[in-house]
Every structure is written in C-alpha cells, then in structure tokens.
Design a protein around this motif. Sequence first.
Motif, mmCIF file in Angstrom:
data_model
loop_
_atom_site.group_PDB
_atom_site.id
_atom_site.type_symbol
_atom_site.label_atom_id
_atom_site.label_comp_id
_atom_site.label_asym_id
_atom_site.label_seq_id
_atom_site.Cartn_x
_atom_site.Cartn_y
_atom_site.Cartn_z
ATOM 1 N N SER A 45 176.926 0.720 61.665
ATOM 2 C CA SER A 45 178.122 1.512 61.415
ATOM 3 C C SER A 45 178.470 2.370 62.635
ATOM 4 N N ALA A 46 177.451 2.957 63.238
ATOM 5 C CA ALA A 46 177.671 3.790 64.422
ATOM 6 C C ALA A 46 178.236 2.975 65.577
ATOM 7 N N LEU A 47 177.770 1.738 65.741
ATOM 8 C CA LEU A 47 178.327 0.867 66.779
ATOM 9 C C LEU A 47 179.818 0.638 66.559
ATOM 10 N N GLY A 48 180.188 0.406 65.312
ATOM 11 C CA GLY A 48 181.605 0.210 64.994
ATOM 12 C C GLY A 48 182.438 1.440 65.294
ATOM 13 N N LYS A 49 181.889 2.613 64.973
ATOM 14 C CA LYS A 49 182.610 3.859 65.246
ATOM 15 C C LYS A 49 182.777 4.081 66.744
ATOM 16 N N ILE A 50 181.731 3.787 67.511
ATOM 17 C CA ILE A 50 181.806 3.915 68.973
ATOM 18 C C ILE A 50 182.892 2.983 69.500
ATOM 19 N N ASP A 51 182.880 1.750 69.056
ATOM 20 C CA ASP A 51 183.851 0.762 69.521
ATOM 21 C C ASP A 51 185.277 1.223 69.234
ATOM 22 N N THR A 52 185.532 1.650 68.015
ATOM 23 C CA THR A 52 186.864 2.097 67.613
ATOM 24 C C THR A 52 187.299 3.323 68.406
ATOM 25 N N ALA A 53 186.416 4.304 68.496
ATOM 26 C CA ALA A 53 186.754 5.550 69.191
ATOM 27 C C ALA A 53 186.937 5.324 70.690
ATOM 28 N N LEU A 54 186.118 4.486 71.274
ATOM 29 C CA LEU A 54 186.219 4.217 72.707
ATOM 30 C C LEU A 54 187.534 3.508 73.026
ATOM 31 N N ARG A 55 187.897 2.557 72.192
ATOM 32 C CA ARG A 55 189.173 1.852 72.403
ATOM 33 C C ARG A 55 190.350 2.822 72.277
ATOM 34 N N ALA A 56 190.321 3.673 71.273
ATOM 35 C CA ALA A 56 191.413 4.632 71.081
ATOM 36 C C ALA A 56 191.508 5.593 72.261
ATOM 37 N N TYR A 57 190.363 6.049 72.739
ATOM 38 C CA TYR A 57 190.356 6.963 73.885
ATOM 39 C C TYR A 57 190.868 6.257 75.141
ATOM 40 N N ALA A 58 190.391 5.046 75.380
ATOM 41 C CA ALA A 58 190.829 4.288 76.558
ATOM 42 C C ALA A 58 192.335 4.006 76.483
ATOM 43 N N ASP A 59 192.823 3.648 75.301
ATOM 44 C CA ASP A 59 194.250 3.407 75.138
ATOM 45 C C ASP A 59 195.060 4.667 75.428
ATOM 46 N N CYS A 60 194.594 5.797 74.941
ATOM 47 C CA CYS A 60 195.280 7.062 75.154
ATOM 48 C C CYS A 60 195.312 7.411 76.644
ATOM 49 N N VAL A 61 194.167 7.285 77.294
ATOM 50 C CA VAL A 61 194.089 7.601 78.725
ATOM 51 C C VAL A 61 195.020 6.677 79.510
ATOM 52 N N SER A 62 195.029 5.415 79.168
ATOM 53 C CA SER A 62 195.888 4.446 79.870
ATOM 54 C C SER A 62 197.366 4.773 79.701
ATOM 55 N N ALA A 63 197.746 5.235 78.532
ATOM 56 C CA ALA A 63 199.150 5.524 78.247
ATOM 57 C C ALA A 63 199.553 6.954 78.618
ATOM 58 N N SER A 64 198.599 7.774 78.957
ATOM 59 C CA SER A 64 198.822 9.203 79.162
ATOM 60 C C SER A 64 199.802 9.531 80.285
ATOM 61 N N ARG A 65 199.644 8.893 81.410
ATOM 62 C CA ARG A 65 200.466 9.180 82.592
ATOM 63 C C ARG A 65 200.494 10.665 82.919
ATOM 64 N N GLY A 66 199.359 11.299 82.670
ATOM 65 C CA GLY A 66 199.228 12.719 82.999
ATOM 66 C C GLY A 66 199.871 13.663 82.025
ATOM 67 N N LYS A 67 200.366 13.167 80.925
ATOM 68 C CA LYS A 67 201.073 14.022 79.968
ATOM 69 C C LYS A 67 200.273 14.304 78.711
ATOM 70 N N ASP A 68 199.163 13.596 78.526
ATOM 71 C CA ASP A 68 198.348 13.761 77.322
ATOM 72 C C ASP A 68 196.892 13.825 77.744
ATOM 73 N N ALA A 69 196.220 14.876 77.368
ATOM 74 C CA ALA A 69 194.804 15.042 77.722
ATOM 75 C C ALA A 69 193.883 14.221 76.817
ATOM 76 N N CYS A 70 194.422 13.653 75.759
ATOM 77 C CA CYS A 70 193.659 12.792 74.837
ATOM 78 C C CYS A 70 192.471 13.517 74.197
ATOM 79 N N SER A 71 192.630 14.796 73.988
ATOM 80 C CA SER A 71 191.538 15.589 73.411
ATOM 81 C C SER A 71 191.124 15.139 72.013
ATOM 82 N N PRO A 72 192.059 14.857 71.109
ATOM 83 C CA PRO A 72 191.619 14.409 69.773
ATOM 84 C C PRO A 72 190.836 13.098 69.834
ATOM 85 N N GLU A 73 191.292 12.189 70.698
ATOM 86 C CA GLU A 73 190.596 10.913 70.835
ATOM 87 C C GLU A 73 189.200 11.110 71.414
ATOM 88 N N PHE A 74 189.085 12.019 72.368
ATOM 89 C CA PHE A 74 187.776 12.286 72.951
ATOM 90 C C PHE A 74 186.845 12.951 71.940
#
Length: 97
Positions: A45-74
Amino acid sequence: MDQTGFRRAAALFGSALVCAAPAGASAQGMTATTDCERAAEAYKSALGKIDTALRAYADCVSASRGKDACSPEFRRLRTAQTDFEEAVDAIRARCTR
C-alpha cells in the motif's frame, strides 16, 4: 521506476514474505505469520501511495512554470514517505526470524 515496476516489486516482495505455516505450528508462529502478512500488505500500500504522490508532485512541478510551489503535493509525498518508512520498520520487526 514506473507504476508497473512498483507493482511487480511489491508483488515479488510480498510473495517472498508470505509463507504457509507448517502443520502443527504454534499459535505464536501463526500470529507472527499473520503480522508479517499484514506488514507486507502495508508495504504494498505504501508503494502505491509513493507512486501516486510522486507522480502528482512531478506533474505539478512540470506544470508550475515558477507560479506554483506545489506545497500540497509535496506534503502528500512526505506523508507517503512516512508511511513507507513505517511499513519498512514493520517488515523488519515482523518478518525476520
């Protein structure tokens, strides 16, 4: 590691941990096996949570363009890491002889 890789690793690891108790095994041994099985499920279960959270964080960082710190995702990634650490501790405590 992609999601399929995480699932394969979890399945292999879980399979390696789960072993049938021999006939006539003590109640304590059966409890230990059950505890180990639960720890293995928590690990998967923890592996699944890591995978989901890491993807969401990476997606946020990629789309951020310096305008979103992605704190909730982190924060979710950090929580998933804490769950993973606890699962690893449980495996160490419950699945070693």
